[in-house]
Design an enzyme around this catalytic site. Structure first.
Site, mmCIF file in Angstrom:
data_model
loop_
_atom_site.group_PDB
_atom_site.id
_atom_site.type_symbol
_atom_site.label_atom_id
_atom_site.label_comp_id
_atom_site.label_asym_id
_atom_site.label_seq_id
_atom_site.Cartn_x
_atom_site.Cartn_y
_atom_site.Cartn_z
ATOM 1 N N ASP A 113 0.629 3.747 5.983
ATOM 2 C CA ASP A 113 0.898 3.371 4.591
ATOM 3 C C ASP A 113 0.603 4.525 3.629
ATOM 4 O OD1 ASP A 113 1.793 0.836 5.006
ATOM 5 O OD2 ASP A 113 -0.149 -0.104 4.802
ATOM 6 N N GLY A 142 -8.062 23.811 19.988
ATOM 7 C CA GLY A 142 -8.462 24.626 21.133
ATOM 8 C C GLY A 142 -9.970 24.778 21.285
ATOM 9 N N GLN A 182 0.775 -1.250 0.000
ATOM 10 C CA GLN A 182 0.000 0.000 0.000
ATOM 11 C C GLN A 182 0.805 1.299 0.000
ATOM 12 O OE1 GLN A 182 -3.325 2.364 2.668
ATOM 13 N NE2 GLN A 182 -2.982 0.250 3.157
HETATM 14 N N1 CAO Z 1 11.649 -10.404 -9.079
HETATM 15 C C1 CAO Z 1 12.294 -11.190 -8.194
HETATM 16 N N2 CAO Z 1 12.236 -10.984 -6.856
HETATM 17 C C2 CAO Z 1 11.458 -9.976 -6.438
HETATM 18 C C3 CAO Z 1 10.754 -9.138 -7.305
HETATM 19 C C4 CAO Z 1 10.865 -9.390 -8.694
HETATM 20 N N3 CAO Z 1 10.238 -8.645 -9.592
HETATM 21 N N4 CAO Z 1 10.080 -8.235 -6.573
HETATM 22 C C5 CAO Z 1 10.352 -8.490 -5.289
HETATM 23 N N5 CAO Z 1 11.184 -9.541 -5.187
HETATM 24 C C6 CAO Z 1 11.742 -10.127 -3.993
HETATM 25 C C7 CAO Z 1 12.620 -9.181 -3.214
HETATM 26 O O1 CAO Z 1 13.873 -9.043 -3.838
HETATM 27 C C8 CAO Z 1 12.692 -9.867 -1.868
HETATM 28 O O2 CAO Z 1 13.657 -10.878 -1.919
HETATM 29 P P1 CAO Z 1 14.858 -11.033 -0.843
HETATM 30 O O3 CAO Z 1 14.238 -11.018 0.498
HETATM 31 O O4 CAO Z 1 15.456 -12.351 -1.229
HETATM 32 O O5 CAO Z 1 15.780 -9.915 -1.024
HETATM 33 C C9 CAO Z 1 11.336 -10.555 -1.789
HETATM 34 O O6 CAO Z 1 10.737 -10.432 -3.068
HETATM 35 C C10 CAO Z 1 10.384 -10.015 -0.762
HETATM 36 O O7 CAO Z 1 10.413 -8.610 -0.661
HETATM 37 P P2 CAO Z 1 10.010 -7.937 0.713
HETATM 38 O O8 CAO Z 1 10.901 -8.456 1.783
HETATM 39 O O9 CAO Z 1 9.970 -6.481 0.539
HETATM 40 O O10 CAO Z 1 8.514 -8.458 0.911
HETATM 41 P P3 CAO Z 1 7.830 -9.100 2.180
HETATM 42 O O11 CAO Z 1 6.506 -9.552 1.682
HETATM 43 O O12 CAO Z 1 8.635 -10.106 2.879
HETATM 44 O O13 CAO Z 1 7.644 -7.860 3.173
HETATM 45 C C11 CAO Z 1 6.898 -5.650 3.756
HETATM 46 C C12 CAO Z 1 6.629 -6.921 2.948
HETATM 47 C C13 CAO Z 1 5.845 -4.642 3.374
HETATM 48 C C14 CAO Z 1 6.780 -5.967 5.259
HETATM 49 C C15 CAO Z 1 8.304 -5.113 3.459
HETATM 50 O O14 CAO Z 1 8.430 -4.970 2.082
HETATM 51 C C16 CAO Z 1 8.625 -3.800 4.130
HETATM 52 O O15 CAO Z 1 8.887 -3.722 5.341
HETATM 53 N N6 CAO Z 1 8.630 -2.702 3.345
HETATM 54 C C17 CAO Z 1 8.998 -1.379 3.817
HETATM 55 C C18 CAO Z 1 7.923 -0.776 4.645
HETATM 56 C C19 CAO Z 1 6.618 -0.692 3.919
HETATM 57 O O16 CAO Z 1 6.498 -0.157 2.850
HETATM 58 N N7 CAO Z 1 5.601 -1.190 4.581
HETATM 59 C C20 CAO Z 1 4.253 -0.941 4.122
HETATM 60 C C21 CAO Z 1 3.662 -2.090 3.531
HETATM 61 S S1 CAO Z 1 2.018 -1.666 3.099
HETATM 62 O O17 CAO Z 1 1.149 -2.235 4.361
#
Ligand code: CAO
Length: 494
Positions: free
Chosen positions: A234, A314, A83
């Site tokens: 978000d 206020g 998001q």
């Molecule tokens: N091709 C290949 N790999 C891909 C890709 C693509 N096109 N797009 C993403 N990936 C991979 C990433 O490289 C990552 O791999 P590694 O961990 O091996 O480096 C993997 O997908 C997962 O990415 P992620 O860790 O960002 O995703 P997650 O689902 O585990 O976590 C979230 C999600 C939101 C917790 C995390 O991305 C985060 O903390 N983001 C920053 C804060 C944020 O924006 N939070 C708001 C989220 S909205 O509620």
């Protein structure tokens, strides 16, 4: 719902008038030479006023809204998901940026399949955050995929991402690498926390609401902390990031180079909760008199307490029941006892004597009696509907707000008329409502378009944006860089 008053000049008419005036003024001038944002920078540190006379094209003579959109010419490599990031890039796309969303082949943004309401169709979670974008599937860890990404970096102005900390680096897309390939590129990121002990943490909405101070100050005094339905962690951070990107683009016009833009969700939430940090400091100098607990004689602790529905400013306010509250959970109104209209409130609720009685006549005198005052006002609001309260109070300039349910908002005609709520058609899910551009600009008109299917524009972007030949595209397809490994060639149909 809106109860407009005749004495207020309709904003639309005023805007039209001033637009006409300035069009007239500029008609005689010659045709402007428009410059794309990515064009060569101007040098020097001129003020905005100075810049207006030095280097900008002459004012356009095109009719208002017909001179393109604010971010025409800006291309975004959208590496966002869930998001926060998508909120940012959707807004920039609404403003006219060409937003190329990079998604993992066969999978895409995880929200495509989350909270699904129509079998086999992209969820509303996805469609409402990814309008006006194009989708390309690329496996960023495939060597050919990396090559395509490098080419995209060269063809884009901004890279936006909100991966977990370190994920972009693990793909090999470090700042140094990107900056070397395209020194003009702005690299914008959302992370949960800024540098420090929590910088490596993954963060979702409610974590940010808690860590940014919003949850500890939301809810009722006697209850636990509460998160709010508004996605301030978000979407709020996405909006902050959009501002950072636009200002970085503006600075680039002078410096010619990109920069990194970081918005931590904790910081974004705190920015939106700053009034509570204000109150924390006021607390050192005595109790917070505008909190109802003050009037109730409940002592304050060391930190800002939860304020229930007390007004954050206020002017005391509270949520009051309206007619029908017994069966309608949203038959309530927010009522503010704004000091300048106190007399009108007293007349409305049948308490004209409160205008002069010392216990009620002044704001400080009222503070310890707010509970009783609001109960008395509520005895009046409970006799009529929230919309009637709104209409009557508005006639007397008394600030009130009906508690609108999402059903009422979805059906509110004025929000449709302004393009804030928009119905779009989607090939697999049919018609759906989305939130249009909340920022209205007189010369950059938003046309809301549906979200893309997964990989819908892969070939188009490879060929038309990146210049790959048909033969090269066929080779890329065969390589597995744009298709899911287990089902080559089927990604685009997903
Ligand atoms: N091709 C290949 N790999 C891909 C890709 C693509 N096109 N797009 C993403 N990936 C991979 C990433 O490289 C990552 O791999 P590694 O961990 O091996 O480096 C993997 O997908 C997962 O990415 P992620 O860790 O960002 O995703 P997650 O689902 O585990 O976590 C979230 C999600 C939101 C917790 C995390 O991305 C985060 O903390 N983001 C920053 C804060 C944020 O924006 N939070 C708001 C989220 S909205 O509620």
């Amino acid at each position: 719902m809106a109860t407009k008053k005749a004495k207020r000049k309709p904003a639309k008419a005023a805007a039209k008038k001033s637009a006409k005036k300035s069009v007239k003024k500029t008609k005689a001038k010659s045709k402007p030479k428009s410059k794309p944002v990515s064009a060569a920078p101007r040098s020097g540190g001129k003020s905005v006023a100075g810049a207006a006379t030095a280097g900008l094209p002459r004012p356009s003579t095109k009719p208002w809204g017909k001179a393109g959109r604010a971010l025409d010419g800006v291309r975004i490599l959208d590496f966002t998901h869930v998001q926060s990031g998508p909120t940012c890039t959707q807004l920039l796309a609404y403003m006219g940026a060409d937003c190329i969303k990079v998604e993992r082949p066969g999978v895409g943004d995880i929200t495509r399949g989350q909270l699904r309401d129509v079998k086999g169709a992209d969820s509303l979670y996805f469609t409402m955050l990814n309008g006006n974008k194009r989708s390309i599937t690329i496996d960023s860890k495939h060597p050919k995929g990396r090559e395509i990404l490098d080419r995209l970096i060269k063809h884009c102005d901004v890279l936006v991402e909100n991966f977990a900390p370190g994920a972009l680096d693990r793909m090999g897309l470090t700042w140094e690498h990107i900056n070397k390939l395209n020194p003009r590129m702005i690299v914008a990121s959302v992370k949960g926390f800024g540098p420090g002990s929590y910088e490596d943490c993954k963060v979702y909405e409610n974590v940010a609401q808690c860590a940014g101070g919003a949850a500890s100050t939301t809810g009722f005094r006697e209850g636990p902390p509460l998160v709010t339905g508004a996605q301030i962690g978000d979407s709020g951070t996405g909006l902050h990031l959009a501002l950072g990107i636009v200002t970085a683009l503006y600075q680039r016009m002078r410096t010619g180079r990109g920069q990194r833009v970081l918005c931590a969700m904790q910081d974004g939430v705190l920015n939106l909760t700053r009034v509570k940090l204000r109150d924390q400091q006021r607390l050192a100098h005595g109790p917070l008199a505008e909190f109802s607990q003050y009037g109730e004689g409940v002592p304050f602790g060391k930190a800002v307490p939860r304020a229930g529905n007390d007004s954050g400013g206020g002017q005391p306010g509270w949520i009051l029941k309206c007619k029908g509250w017994e069966t309608d959970p949203d038959a309530y109104i927010y009522f503010i006892t704004q000091a300048p209209v106190w007399g009108a409130i007293c007349d409305l609720i049948g308490k004209p004597e409160w205008k002069t009685e010392p216990d009620y006549a002044t704001p400080p005198a009222r503070l310890p009696r707010l509970k009783h005052i609001f109960a008395t006002i509520e005895a009046w609001t409970m006799t009529i509907s929230k919309f009637e309260v709104m209409k009557i109070c508005n006639e007397h300039d008394i600030p009130v707000g009906p508690i609108l349910s999402m059903k009422e908002i979805a059906e509110e005609q004025s929000l449709r008329d302004t393009g804030t709520v928009v119905e779009v058609d989607h090939p697999t899910r049919g018609k759906y409502l989305t939130v249009g551009n909340p920022v209205k600009m007189s010369d950059s008109i938003t046309e809301v378009k549906r979200s893309p299917l997964l990989g819908e524009h892969t070939e188009e972007i490879l060929g038309k944006v990146l210049g790959y030949s048909a033969k090269e595209i066929a080779e890329i397809k065969a390589s597995g860089a744009i298709t899911p490994p287990e089902k080559p060639a089927k990604a685009e149909a997903a």
